[in-house]
Scaffold this motif. Structure first.
Motif, PDB file in Angstrom:
ATOM      1  N   SER A  81       0.696  -0.976   0.226  1.00 18.03           N
ATOM      2  CA  SER A  81       0.138   0.288  -0.141  1.00 18.03           C
ATOM      3  C   SER A  81       0.898   1.588   0.028  1.00 18.03           C
ATOM      4  O   SER A  81       1.827   1.006   0.120  1.00 18.03           O
ATOM      5  CB  SER A  81      -0.393  -0.107   0.848  1.00 18.03           C
ATOM      6  OG  SER A  81      -0.349   0.575   1.727  1.00 18.03           O
ATOM      7  N   VAL A  82       0.191   2.282  -0.122  1.00 14.06           N
ATOM      8  CA  VAL A  82       0.622   3.851  -0.303  1.00 14.06           C
ATOM      9  C   VAL A  82       0.490   3.911   1.619  1.00 14.06           C
ATOM     10  O   VAL A  82       0.183   3.050   2.272  1.00 14.06           O
ATOM     11  CB  VAL A  82       0.126   4.426  -0.947  1.00 14.06           C
ATOM     12  CG1 VAL A  82       0.300   4.674  -2.198  1.00 14.06           C
ATOM     13  CG2 VAL A  82      -1.162   4.551  -0.190  1.00 14.06           C
ATOM     14  N   ALA A  83       1.376   5.057   2.315  1.00 13.18           N
ATOM     15  CA  ALA A  83       1.282   5.371   3.202  1.00 13.18           C
ATOM     16  C   ALA A  83      -0.297   5.753   3.436  1.00 13.18           C
ATOM     17  O   ALA A  83      -0.410   6.594   2.905  1.00 13.18           O
ATOM     18  CB  ALA A  83       1.861   6.268   3.918  1.00 13.18           C
ATOM     19  N   ASP A  84      -1.098   5.084   4.627  1.00 12.73           N
ATOM     20  CA  ASP A  84      -2.649   6.185   5.361  1.00 12.73           C
ATOM     21  C   ASP A  84      -2.952   5.571   4.227  1.00 12.73           C
ATOM     22  O   ASP A  84      -4.094   6.387   3.671  1.00 12.73           O
ATOM     23  CB  ASP A  84      -2.336   7.448   5.737  1.00 12.73           C
ATOM     24  CG  ASP A  84      -3.553   7.916   6.206  1.00 12.73           C
ATOM     25  OD1 ASP A  84      -4.368   6.895   6.642  1.00 12.73           O
ATOM     26  OD2 ASP A  84      -3.849   8.969   6.559  1.00 12.73           O
ATOM     27  N   ALA A  85      -3.160   4.214   3.797  1.00 17.55           N
ATOM     28  CA  ALA A  85      -4.149   4.449   2.436  1.00 17.55           C
ATOM     29  C   ALA A  85      -5.471   3.554   2.307  1.00 17.55           C
ATOM     30  O   ALA A  85      -5.758   3.580   3.592  1.00 17.55           O
ATOM     31  CB  ALA A  85      -3.511   2.695   1.959  1.00 17.55           C
ATOM     32  N   GLY A  86      -5.861   3.446   1.245  1.00 18.41           N
ATOM     33  CA  GLY A  86      -7.316   2.541   1.643  1.00 18.41           C
ATOM     34  C   GLY A  86      -7.285   0.921   1.415  1.00 18.41           C
ATOM     35  O   GLY A  86      -5.896   0.469   1.859  1.00 18.41           O
ATOM     36  N   ARG A  87      -8.306   0.656   2.126  1.00 14.19           N
ATOM     37  CA  ARG A  87      -8.478  -0.857   2.331  1.00 14.19           C
ATOM     38  C   ARG A  87      -8.509  -1.884   0.677  1.00 14.19           C
ATOM     39  O   ARG A  87      -8.817  -2.796   0.961  1.00 14.19           O
ATOM     40  CB  ARG A  87      -8.622  -1.386   2.865  1.00 14.19           C
ATOM     41  CG  ARG A  87     -10.574  -1.274   2.991  1.00 14.19           C
ATOM     42  CD  ARG A  87     -11.067  -1.557   4.219  1.00 14.19           C
ATOM     43  NE  ARG A  87     -11.262  -0.464   5.598  1.00 14.19           N
ATOM     44  CZ  ARG A  87     -11.010  -0.438   6.696  1.00 14.19           C
ATOM     45  NH1 ARG A  87     -11.461  -2.052   7.282  1.00 14.19           N
ATOM     46  NH2 ARG A  87     -10.048   0.343   7.299  1.00 14.19           N
ATOM     47  N   TYR A  88      -9.044  -1.600  -0.138  1.00 18.73           N
ATOM     48  CA  TYR A  88      -9.066  -1.781  -2.091  1.00 18.73           C
ATOM     49  C   TYR A  88      -7.699  -1.658  -2.945  1.00 18.73           C
ATOM     50  O   TYR A  88      -7.871  -3.048  -3.605  1.00 18.73           O
ATOM     51  CB  TYR A  88     -10.433  -1.477  -1.536  1.00 18.73           C
ATOM     52  CG  TYR A  88     -11.610  -2.120  -0.522  1.00 18.73           C
ATOM     53  CD1 TYR A  88     -11.623  -3.411  -0.337  1.00 18.73           C
ATOM     54  CD2 TYR A  88     -12.316  -0.334  -0.117  1.00 18.73           C
ATOM     55  CE1 TYR A  88     -12.612  -2.882   0.660  1.00 18.73           C
ATOM     56  CE2 TYR A  88     -13.417  -0.868   0.534  1.00 18.73           C
ATOM     57  CZ  TYR A  88     -13.212  -1.976   1.316  1.00 18.73           C
ATOM     58  OH  TYR A  88     -14.103  -1.994   1.951  1.00 18.73           O
ATOM     59  N   ASP A  89      -7.292  -0.728  -2.892  1.00 19.60           N
ATOM     60  CA  ASP A  89      -6.589  -1.013  -4.333  1.00 19.60           C
ATOM     61  C   ASP A  89      -5.290  -1.785  -3.345  1.00 19.60           C
ATOM     62  O   ASP A  89      -4.916  -2.276  -2.874  1.00 19.60           O
ATOM     63  CB  ASP A  89      -5.429   0.489  -3.605  1.00 19.60           C
ATOM     64  CG  ASP A  89      -4.615   0.835  -4.715  1.00 19.60           C
ATOM     65  OD1 ASP A  89      -4.549  -0.316  -6.086  1.00 19.60           O
ATOM     66  OD2 ASP A  89      -3.265   1.662  -4.616  1.00 19.60           O
ATOM     67  N   GLY A  90      -5.262  -2.740  -4.934  1.00 17.25           N
ATOM     68  CA  GLY A  90      -4.754  -3.659  -5.222  1.00 17.25           C
ATOM     69  C   GLY A  90      -5.202  -5.055  -4.424  1.00 17.25           C
ATOM     70  O   GLY A  90      -5.530  -6.209  -4.852  1.00 17.25           O
ATOM     71  N   ILE A  91      -5.653  -4.774  -3.002  1.00 18.45           N
ATOM     72  CA  ILE A  91      -5.950  -6.142  -2.223  1.00 18.45           C
ATOM     73  C   ILE A  91      -7.120  -6.810  -2.635  1.00 18.45           C
ATOM     74  O   ILE A  91      -7.430  -7.937  -3.149  1.00 18.45           O
ATOM     75  CB  ILE A  91      -6.700  -5.462  -0.643  1.00 18.45           C
ATOM     76  CG1 ILE A  91      -5.553  -4.771  -0.357  1.00 18.45           C
ATOM     77  CG2 ILE A  91      -7.149  -6.811  -0.380  1.00 18.45           C
ATOM     78  CD1 ILE A  91      -4.152  -6.583  -0.357  1.00 18.45           C
TER      79      ILE A  91
END
Length: 393
Positions: A81-91
């Motif tokens: 993830s990036v820093a302080d990310a969301g939970r769906y990008d990539g996942i």
């Protein structure tokens, strides 16, 4: 009773919530390459892969692959993830791949790439590039902010790549990271291409002076020249459909409220799915910048950060994804991706396809990242149609 796809979607969202707890920063989602958080998330995904009947392997950089049978189709996305990310990008793409694997007995491979966003070593696609055997000695010598090299972080020497050269296609499901699908009231989108991008640092060099004693017509204000450049970049992007240009950083070194800026440093990120359009736009912007800086007597230097050519998804697979979306009862909306994805790497070694899922407000790389159960259910259904069609040919 909920449909099997809705049940699968609820499981995907619950698993995404669980993976969000694997983080280097409590209260935020920050999961860089080769960290304790990444190791924990990978171990959990590995358990889910094995429960789905996949045989798992991990390489030195931390890519995780779950394979069944004589797989010729790879479904994947990234676990970092990036820093302080969301939970769906990539996942989301990994978890949807797992649902397809669990619901079928098809010979497929699901891959969780260890690094796409490049948070720790500031070099994108390290995971997928390691997966296909593209990492260089120079990249293994990259250092993080603590001075640790990539080679030291992964502890093991990279072995043979996990990628099977007999692979016939790579398929990635991903949140759109943009507002188009939501604006058009559509749950899914068929990706046609990933935009090429050029990135630059620009330094405008004027002459510092006293803010109260230097007449306006005698100033060589670096910030004013840079401001004209920002507006020129915006105007050029607005003139060309699909072109986007962003000045993400604007700095006045040693600036003060009572000092005329003697220097201004800015960045430029410019993207389009057609490399020719992007290159023409850069040339036009360079010409306009030259006019600005000559008129203001503020020289500018351009430094290239990176150039990434556009990546076209395989036309035949684009049509297969479109057919899969239509099989769910939706209109197949074709659109390019302005963001980069692991598909960029995989397109160099095999055919590729992508499916977008609507995300609320087009928000991504942010804790407010959100998808709905219904949209995820439709994505799982469309992905299943696509995989069944791909594995039957």
């Amino acid at each position: 009773m909920p449909s099997s796809f809705e049940q699968a979607a609820r499981r995907v969202l619950a698993r995404a919530d669980e993976l969000a707890t694997y983080t280097e920063e409590p209260g935020q989602i920050t999961r860089p390459l080769a960290t304790r958080a990444m190791a924990g998330a990978r171990a959990r995904v590995r358990e889910w892969m094995q429960a789905a009947g996949l045989e798992t392997r991990v390489d030195a950089i931390g890519n995780l692959a779950g394979r069944r049978g004589n797989a010729r189709l790879v479904i994947g996305s990234h676990l970092d993830s990036v820093a302080d990310a969301g939970r769906y990008d990539g996942i989301l793409g990994i978890l949807i791949g797992l649902e397809v694997a669990a619901a079928t007995d098809l010979p497929i491979e699901v891959v969780a790439f260890a690094d796409e966003d490049g948070l720790r070593f500031q070099s994108i696609y390290l995971g997928s590039r390691s997966f296909v055997g593209e990492l260089t000695p120079q990249e293994l010598a990259l250092r993080d902010t603590n001075g640790i090299t990539l080679r030291e972080a992964i502890t093991d020497e990279p072995g043979p790549p996990l990628y099977d050269p007999r692979t016939e296609a790579y398929f990635e499901v991903h949140i759109e990271q943009g507002p188009v699908l939501e604006a058009e009231g559509l749950a899914l989108g068929v990706v046609t291409a990933i935009a090429g991008q050029s990135r630059f640092n620009l330094a405008f060099n004027g002459h510092a002076g006293h803010a109260g004693t230097t007449p306006m017509h005698l100033r060589r204000d670096a910030a004013a020249a840079a401001a004209e450049f920002v507006l020129a970049a915006e105007r050029i992007a607005l003139d060309e459909p699909g072109l986007v240009a962003t000045v993400g950083e604007f700095k006045v070194p040693r600036g003060a409220v009572n000092v005329i800026p003697g220097r201004a440093d800015v960045t430029l990120d410019i993207r389009h799915q057609d490399d020719g359009v992007r290159e023409d736009a850069v040339a036009r912007l360079r010409a306009e910048t030259e006019e600005i800086t000559q008129r203001r007597a503020v020289p500018v230097t351009w430094s290239t950060i990176s150039h990434q050519p556009a990546t076209l998804c395989t036309p035949a697979l684009v049509e297969q994804v479109a057919a899969a979306v239509e099989a769910t009862g939706l209109r197949a909306r074709r659109l390019p991706s302005g963001a980069g994805h692991d598909t960029v790497t995989m397109a160099r070694v095999t055919d590729t396809a992508m499916l977008f899922v609507r995300c609320a407000g087009g928000i991504s790389h942010h804790p407010d990242e959100s998808v709905s159960v219904d949209d995820v259910a439709m994505a799982i259904e469309a992905a299943t149609h696509f995989v069944r069609a791909s594995c039957s040919t």
